[in-house]
Scaffold this motif. Structure first.
Motif, PDB file in Angstrom:
ATOM      1  N   VAL A 196     -52.443-117.051  33.183  1.00 25.03           N
ATOM      2  CA  VAL A 196     -53.085-118.355  32.957  1.00 25.03           C
ATOM      3  C   VAL A 196     -52.350-119.187  31.918  1.00 25.03           C
ATOM      4  N   TRP A 197     -51.902-118.532  30.827  1.00 26.67           N
ATOM      5  CA  TRP A 197     -51.248-119.275  29.748  1.00 26.67           C
ATOM      6  C   TRP A 197     -49.722-119.124  29.738  1.00 26.67           C
ATOM      7  N   ARG A 198     -49.189-118.293  30.639  1.00 24.91           N
ATOM      8  CA  ARG A 198     -47.737-118.115  30.784  1.00 24.91           C
ATOM      9  C   ARG A 198     -47.077-117.696  29.467  1.00 24.91           C
ATOM     10  N   THR A 199     -47.715-116.784  28.771  1.00 22.04           N
ATOM     11  CA  THR A 199     -47.174-116.313  27.507  1.00 22.04           C
ATOM     12  C   THR A 199     -47.618-114.880  27.284  1.00 22.04           C
ATOM     13  N   SER A 200     -46.937-114.195  26.369  1.00 21.83           N
ATOM     14  CA  SER A 200     -47.368-112.849  25.976  1.00 21.83           C
ATOM     15  C   SER A 200     -47.807-112.837  24.517  1.00 21.83           C
ATOM     16  N   TRP A 201     -47.937-114.019  23.895  1.00 21.46           N
ATOM     17  CA  TRP A 201     -48.290-114.122  22.482  1.00 21.46           C
ATOM     18  C   TRP A 201     -49.713-113.643  22.256  1.00 21.46           C
ATOM     19  N   ALA A 202     -49.866-112.672  21.370  1.00 22.39           N
ATOM     20  CA  ALA A 202     -51.169-112.069  21.122  1.00 22.39           C
ATOM     21  C   ALA A 202     -52.179-113.075  20.575  1.00 22.39           C
ATOM     22  N   GLY A 203     -51.694-114.108  19.904  1.00 20.52           N
ATOM     23  CA  GLY A 203     -52.594-115.104  19.330  1.00 20.52           C
ATOM     24  C   GLY A 203     -53.385-115.880  20.353  1.00 20.52           C
ATOM     25  N   THR A 204     -52.981-115.790  21.626  1.00 16.65           N
ATOM     26  CA  THR A 204     -53.698-116.495  22.683  1.00 16.65           C
ATOM     27  C   THR A 204     -55.022-115.809  23.006  1.00 16.65           C
ATOM     28  N   GLY A 205     -55.210-114.593  22.495  1.00 16.55           N
ATOM     29  CA  GLY A 205     -56.430-113.848  22.773  1.00 16.55           C
ATOM     30  C   GLY A 205     -57.684-114.603  22.370  1.00 16.55           C
ATOM     31  N   ARG A 206     -57.645-115.274  21.229  1.00 16.95           N
ATOM     32  CA  ARG A 206     -58.805-116.047  20.778  1.00 16.95           C
ATOM     33  C   ARG A 206     -59.063-117.217  21.723  1.00 16.95           C
ATOM     34  N   THR A 207     -57.998-117.832  22.216  1.00 18.20           N
ATOM     35  CA  THR A 207     -58.140-118.925  23.173  1.00 18.20           C
ATOM     36  C   THR A 207     -58.814-118.425  24.446  1.00 18.20           C
ATOM     37  N   LEU A 208     -58.442-117.236  24.892  1.00 20.42           N
ATOM     38  CA  LEU A 208     -59.063-116.643  26.078  1.00 20.42           C
ATOM     39  C   LEU A 208     -60.560-116.462  25.863  1.00 20.42           C
ATOM     40  N   GLU A 209     -60.943-115.948  24.706  1.00 24.03           N
ATOM     41  CA  GLU A 209     -62.364-115.725  24.417  1.00 24.03           C
ATOM     42  C   GLU A 209     -63.145-117.038  24.447  1.00 24.03           C
ATOM     43  N   VAL A 210     -62.551-118.085  23.912  1.00 30.29           N
ATOM     44  CA  VAL A 210     -63.213-119.403  23.900  1.00 30.29           C
ATOM     45  C   VAL A 210     -63.403-119.911  25.327  1.00 30.29           C
ATOM     46  N   HIS A 211     -62.391-119.742  26.171  1.00 30.72           N
ATOM     47  CA  HIS A 211     -62.486-120.210  27.551  1.00 30.72           C
ATOM     48  C   HIS A 211     -63.519-119.408  28.343  1.00 30.72           C
ATOM     49  N   VAL A 212     -63.609-118.119  28.090  1.00 28.88           N
ATOM     50  CA  VAL A 212     -64.621-117.300  28.763  1.00 28.88           C
ATOM     51  C   VAL A 212     -66.019-117.773  28.366  1.00 28.88           C
TER      52      VAL A 212
ATOM     53  N   LYS B 169     -70.844-123.407  31.032  1.00 31.32           N
ATOM     54  CA  LYS B 169     -70.792-124.477  32.035  1.00 31.32           C
ATOM     55  C   LYS B 169     -71.363-124.044  33.383  1.00 31.32           C
ATOM     56  N   LEU B 170     -71.119-122.797  33.751  1.00 26.38           N
ATOM     57  CA  LEU B 170     -71.603-122.305  35.039  1.00 26.38           C
ATOM     58  C   LEU B 170     -73.073-121.909  34.987  1.00 26.38           C
ATOM     59  N   GLY B 171     -73.612-121.760  33.769  1.00 24.65           N
ATOM     60  CA  GLY B 171     -75.019-121.402  33.618  1.00 24.65           C
ATOM     61  C   GLY B 171     -75.324-119.979  34.039  1.00 24.65           C
ATOM     62  N   MET B 172     -74.290-119.131  34.040  1.00 18.44           N
ATOM     63  CA  MET B 172     -74.475-117.732  34.428  1.00 18.44           C
ATOM     64  C   MET B 172     -73.758-116.847  33.409  1.00 18.44           C
ATOM     65  N   PRO B 173     -74.403-116.562  32.294  1.00 18.51           N
ATOM     66  CA  PRO B 173     -73.758-115.785  31.225  1.00 18.51           C
ATOM     67  C   PRO B 173     -73.249-114.416  31.671  1.00 18.51           C
ATOM     68  N   ALA B 174     -73.903-113.828  32.679  1.00 20.63           N
ATOM     69  CA  ALA B 174     -73.513-112.490  33.126  1.00 20.63           C
ATOM     70  C   ALA B 174     -72.414-112.513  34.180  1.00 20.63           C
ATOM     71  N   LEU B 175     -71.979-113.710  34.569  1.00 20.68           N
ATOM     72  CA  LEU B 175     -70.977-113.812  35.629  1.00 20.68           C
ATOM     73  C   LEU B 175     -69.657-113.144  35.252  1.00 20.68           C
ATOM     74  N   ILE B 176     -69.224-113.356  34.005  1.00 18.56           N
ATOM     75  CA  ILE B 176     -67.971-112.766  33.532  1.00 18.56           C
ATOM     76  C   ILE B 176     -68.316-111.675  32.537  1.00 18.56           C
ATOM     77  N   GLU B 177     -68.021-110.469  32.917  1.00 19.46           N
ATOM     78  CA  GLU B 177     -68.349-109.307  32.095  1.00 19.46           C
ATOM     79  C   GLU B 177     -67.180-108.947  31.186  1.00 19.46           C
ATOM     80  N   THR B 178     -67.474-108.698  29.925  1.00 16.63           N
ATOM     81  CA  THR B 178     -66.468-108.243  28.973  1.00 16.63           C
ATOM     82  C   THR B 178     -66.390-106.724  29.008  1.00 16.63           C
ATOM     83  N   VAL B 179     -65.210-106.215  29.301  1.00 17.89           N
ATOM     84  CA  VAL B 179     -64.986-104.770  29.270  1.00 17.89           C
ATOM     85  C   VAL B 179     -64.261-104.485  27.960  1.00 17.89           C
ATOM     86  N   ARG B 180     -64.985-104.027  26.988  1.00 23.43           N
ATOM     87  CA  ARG B 180     -64.478-103.908  25.625  1.00 23.43           C
ATOM     88  C   ARG B 180     -63.190-103.088  25.555  1.00 23.43           C
TER      89      ARG B 180
END
Length: 237
Positions: free
Chosen positions: A189-205, A211-222
């Motif tokens: 999605v971000w075309r990078t391997s920079w670890a700092g993008t991890g926080r950006t991923l969490e924000v987008h999730v 926005k979709l109104g379905m909190p359980a739609l995307i499951e976090t696998v710790r």
């Protein structure tokens, strides 16, 4: 994704295989052109997933990588990325004319190589997976994703997403219930391997869930990543 790495230098192959494995790839290492060709034969892969991409070094001990590429094209349409120290334009042109899908020169940025792998695997489906290219959007119940128009709806109502939000959702929706590693998502999605993008991923999730109104739609696998879960109202139908 299974990936065939054709590289005669064991140290280079080991280092690259470790990086690729971290990003969710299953790497098969071939040390010569003949080993690579044998690995691509249908008999060698009976019962196994097809290779998504071939990473092909040109300086092989038994035959030139250009020759190997030409032979690969006679037996398989699997995407081929030439990875080599030969940076001259003539070599690039020759490789592409022989049927290579991309050409990367050493030394390369790992993030760029990963992005190129994902790019060619998306646009050049292998002959073993013809149904994937023509497959319709997966059945996601209340959620509908139209990749051509980049339109997303929930219960028929349109949901406005940013470009990256859509790409993230579309990626997870390719295989509902399958866990995508964080590194793989960031790479695609971000075309990078920079670890700092991890926080950006969490924000987008978090934004997608809201926005979709379905909190359980995307499951976090710790400790691993994320997967898309078909809405409960649709399960069992």
């Amino acid at each position: 994704m299974r990936l065939l790495l054709v590289e005669d230098d064991n140290h280079v192959a080991a280092a690259l295989s470790a990086v690729l494995a971290k990003h969710g790839f299953v790497v098969v290492h071939a040390r010569s052109g003949e080993q690579a060709l044998q690995a691509l034969l249908p008999a060698a892969n009976e019962g196994k997933p097809p290779f998504g991409v071939v990473l092909l070094d040109l300086g092989l001990p038994d035959q030139d990588g250009f020759q190997v590429c030409g032979k690969i094209r006679k037996i398989s349409s699997t995407p081929v990325i030439m990875v080599t120290a030969r940076a001259d334009v003539r070599s690039r042109i020759h490789g592409l004319n022989l049927g290579a899908d991309d050409y990367v020169t050493k030394p390369y940025d790992t993030g760029e190589l990963l992005a190129r792998i994902h790019a060619v695997s998306r646009r050049v489906p292998s002959e073993e997976e013809p149904e994937r290219a023509a497959d319709a959007s997966p059945d996601l119940g209340r959620l509908s994703i139209e990749t051509d128009t980049r339109r997303v709806t929930v219960d028929g109502s349109a949901v406005q997403l940013t470009r990256k939000e859509f790409e993230l959702l579309a990626l997870l929706a390719q295989r509902p219930g399958v866990v995508f590693r964080r590194e793989q998502i960031i790479s695609e999605v971000w075309r990078t391997s920079w670890a700092g993008t991890g926080r950006t991923l969490e924000v987008h999730v978090a934004s997608l869930r809201h926005k979709l109104g379905m909190p359980a739609l995307i499951e976090t696998v710790r400790g691993v990543g994320y997967c898309l879960v078909v809405p409960p109202a649709h399960q069992g139908q």
